[in-house]
Design a protein around this motif. Structure first.
Motif, PDB file in Angstrom:
ATOM      1  N   HIS A 182       0.120   6.086   4.125  1.00  0.00           N
ATOM      2  CA  HIS A 182      -1.105   6.697   4.642  1.00  0.00           C
ATOM      3  C   HIS A 182      -0.794   7.445   6.147  1.00  0.00           C
ATOM      4  O   HIS A 182       0.048   7.472   6.586  1.00  0.00           O
ATOM      5  CB  HIS A 182      -2.082   5.359   5.064  1.00  0.00           C
ATOM      6  CG  HIS A 182      -2.318   4.663   3.961  1.00  0.00           C
ATOM      7  ND1 HIS A 182      -3.408   5.242   3.024  1.00  0.00           N
ATOM      8  CD2 HIS A 182      -2.205   3.641   3.273  1.00  0.00           C
ATOM      9  CE1 HIS A 182      -3.599   4.261   2.068  1.00  0.00           C
ATOM     10  NE2 HIS A 182      -2.768   3.374   2.302  1.00  0.00           N
ATOM     11  N   THR A 238       0.988  -1.029  -0.131  1.00  0.00           N
ATOM     12  CA  THR A 238       0.016   0.081   0.178  1.00  0.00           C
ATOM     13  C   THR A 238       1.029   1.306   0.061  1.00  0.00           C
ATOM     14  O   THR A 238       2.120   1.218   0.246  1.00  0.00           O
ATOM     15  CB  THR A 238      -0.960  -0.004   1.114  1.00  0.00           C
ATOM     16  OG1 THR A 238      -0.085  -0.129   2.380  1.00  0.00           O
ATOM     17  CG2 THR A 238      -2.062  -1.156   1.249  1.00  0.00           C
ATOM     18  N   ASN A 277       4.224   5.413   7.096  1.00  0.00           N
ATOM     19  CA  ASN A 277       2.970   5.904   7.312  1.00  0.00           C
ATOM     20  C   ASN A 277       2.714   6.463   8.433  1.00  0.00           C
ATOM     21  O   ASN A 277       3.811   6.370   9.563  1.00  0.00           O
ATOM     22  CB  ASN A 277       2.051   4.516   7.720  1.00  0.00           C
ATOM     23  CG  ASN A 277       1.873   3.674   6.493  1.00  0.00           C
ATOM     24  OD1 ASN A 277       1.217   4.018   5.227  1.00  0.00           O
ATOM     25  ND2 ASN A 277       2.342   2.448   6.442  1.00  0.00           N
TER      26      ASN A 277
END
Length: 142
Positions: free
Chosen positions: A71, A68, A121
């Motif tokens: 974030h 991913t 993140n």
């Protein structure tokens, strides 16, 4: 008739992070969740989870081979001391400082700290002060 719970303030049902090194990430998040008093929900060879955060390796079935992106996740704290303990635990378990504990200008009483997890993140823990306590959950019957 079916009964479901609606949790005010819960726009997100769950989130999944796919990480490079599951063991390193698990050590980081286990320390953070210990401070927040959030129990680890479960673990497997290619994943772990706590509450509504699922973390897996790229070779897990759910990840489909892709990491991913970066974030920003913010977790609520019951008080300022927990914010401070989060920051210390995060840095001691592979995190990088991204904002020491302190007041932020978002609203009066917003006290937060930030750390980058091992995959970059931006993890925040925030105490909103006494005035910003959220409304309790309500049940809705369909």
């Amino acid at each position: 008739m079916e009964t479901q719970e609606l949790h005010r303030g819960r726009l997100i049902d769950h989130i999944q992070l796919v990480v490079r090194d599951l063991a390193v990430s698990q050590a980081f998040y286990a320390a953070v969740f210990d401070v927040l008093k959030v129990p680890m929900g479960g673990t497997g060879d290619s994943y772990f989870w706590a509450d509504e955060l699922f973390v897996s390796s790229a070779d897990s079935e759910a990840a489909q081979g892709a990491l991913t992106g970066r974030h920003h996740l913010a977790f609520q704290a019951p008080d300022r001391a927990t914010v401070e303990a989060f920051h210390a635990a995060a840095l001691a378990h592979g995190g990088t400082d991204n904002g020491a504990p302190g007041e932020r200008p978002y609203h009066p009483g917003y006290y937060a700290a930030f750390a980058l997890d091992p995959d970059g993140n931006n993890i925040e823990v925030v105490f909103h002060g006494e005035a910003k306590r959220s409304a309790p959950s309500v049940k809705i019957t369909f």
